[in-house]
Design a protein around this motif. Structure first.
Motif, short mmCIF file in Angstrom:
data_model
loop_
_atom_site.label_atom_id
_atom_site.label_comp_id
_atom_site.label_asym_id
_atom_site.label_seq_id
_atom_site.Cartn_x
_atom_site.Cartn_y
_atom_site.Cartn_z
N GLU A 25 0.86 -1.17 0.00
CA GLU A 25 0.00 0.00 0.00
C GLU A 25 0.90 1.22 0.00
OE1 GLU A 25 -3.04 -0.58 -0.51
OE2 GLU A 25 -3.13 -2.69 0.12
N LYS A 130 -13.22 -3.84 -1.53
CA LYS A 130 -12.19 -2.90 -1.94
C LYS A 130 -12.45 -1.49 -1.39
CE LYS A 130 -9.38 -5.44 -4.34
NZ LYS A 130 -7.96 -5.55 -3.95
N GLN A 133 -9.42 0.74 -0.34
CA GLN A 133 -8.32 0.84 -1.30
C GLN A 133 -7.74 2.25 -1.37
OE1 GLN A 133 -9.36 -0.24 -5.36
NE2 GLN A 133 -7.35 -1.09 -5.68
N TYR A 149 -8.56 -5.10 5.12
CA TYR A 149 -8.45 -4.94 3.67
C TYR A 149 -7.07 -5.36 3.19
CZ TYR A 149 -7.40 -2.72 -0.75
OH TYR A 149 -6.97 -2.50 -2.03
N ASP A 153 -5.78 -8.87 0.58
CA ASP A 153 -5.07 -8.83 -0.69
C ASP A 153 -4.00 -9.92 -0.81
OD1 ASP A 153 -6.48 -6.86 -1.92
OD2 ASP A 153 -5.02 -5.27 -1.59
#
Length: 204
Positions: A25, A130, A133, A149, A153
Motif C-alpha cells: 500500500e 475494496k 483501497q 483490507y 489482498d
C-alpha cells in the motif's frame, strides 16, 4: 485468521515458506513520487503479516532478505507496481516472482476483468471488499478496516495461483507465463527510470 502488525520490518526468524504472497500500500500510484507505507505478506496459511514502513525509511533488512531470497517465490497480483515500489523504497530487486494478473491476462482473453476482486470471486469463490483501497495508508495508526483490507489482498493469492496455474498448463502457456514473470523485475526498474507511458520501450 490472524493479522500480525509490525513496525519497520519483519521480525527476525519469521519463516513464511517457499511461496510468499506479497502486496503493498502506498500514498498513490506513482512509485517515484508516492511513498511505500505498508507491505503485507502471507504464507497461505490464513494468517497475514503487515509491516508498516515509516516515512523516510530506507531499509528493512529482514524484509529485504526475503525479497531477494532466490529460494522463495514472491507471489503478487500486479507485481509490476509492488516490485517498483519496494525497489524505490529499499533499492533491492525482488526475485523470483509470480504474478496472478499476468497469468490471468494470458489465459482469460475472453474478458477484460483481471482485477483481484473479480478473479477471487470467479476462481476461488471469495468476495473481498475494496472499500479501503483509497484510504490514507500513511496514517501512523491503521484502522481495523484498513488492516482487514490489506490482509485480504494476500490471504487468497496462493489459492488463486493454483487455479490459474492449472489453466496455464491446460492451455500450454505456463512456460510463456514464467518468462513474463522473470522479466517483471526488469520491467519495474524500467518504470522507475522513466520508461513507462508514454516512453514505453515496447510501444510502437
Amino acid at each position: 485468521m490472524a493479522i500480525h502488525l509490525y513496525q519497520n520490518d519483519l521480525p527476525a526468524g519469521l519463516k513464511l515458506g517457499p511461496i510468499v504472497a506479497i502486496d503493498t500500500e502506498t500514498m498513490g500510484l506513482n512509485p517515484m513520487r508516492d511513498r511505500l507505507c505498508l507491505v503485507q505478506l502471507s504464507s497461505g496459511d490464513g494468517n497475514a503479516h503487515l509491516v508498516q514502513i515509516a516515512r523516510g525509511q530506507k531499509s528493512a533488512p529482514n524484509l529485504e532478505a526475503l525479497l531477494t531470497d532466490p529460494a522463495v517465490i514472491k507471489l503478487f497480483h500486479f507485481g509490476r507496481f509492488d516490485i517498483a515500489a519496494m525497489k524505490q523504497a529499499f533499492g533491492v530487486t525482488t526475485a523470483p516472482v509470480w504474478c496472478t494478473k499476468i497469468a490471468a491476462k494470458l489465459i482469460r482473453t475472453f474478458t477484460d476483468r483481471h482485477g483481484l476482486k473479480y478473479l477471487l470471486n470467479e476462481l476461488v469463490g471469495v468476495d473481498v471488499s475494496k472499500q479501503q483501497q483509497t484510504s490514507d495508508w500513511g496514517s501512523a495508526v491503521l484502522t481495523d478496516a484498513q488492516k482487514e483490507y490489506a490482509a485480504s489482498d494476500v490471504l487468497y493469492l496462493h489459492k488463486l495461483m493454483k487455479a490459474l496455474e492449472a489453466i496455464l498448463i491446460r492451455e500450454d502457456r505456463l512456460d510463456l507465463a514464467q518468462r513474463c514473470f522473470d522479466f517483471l523485475p526488469t520491467r519495474a526498474e524500467l518504470d522507475l527510470l522513466g520508461w513507462d507511458e508514454p516512453n514505453d520501450l515496447f510501444h510502437h
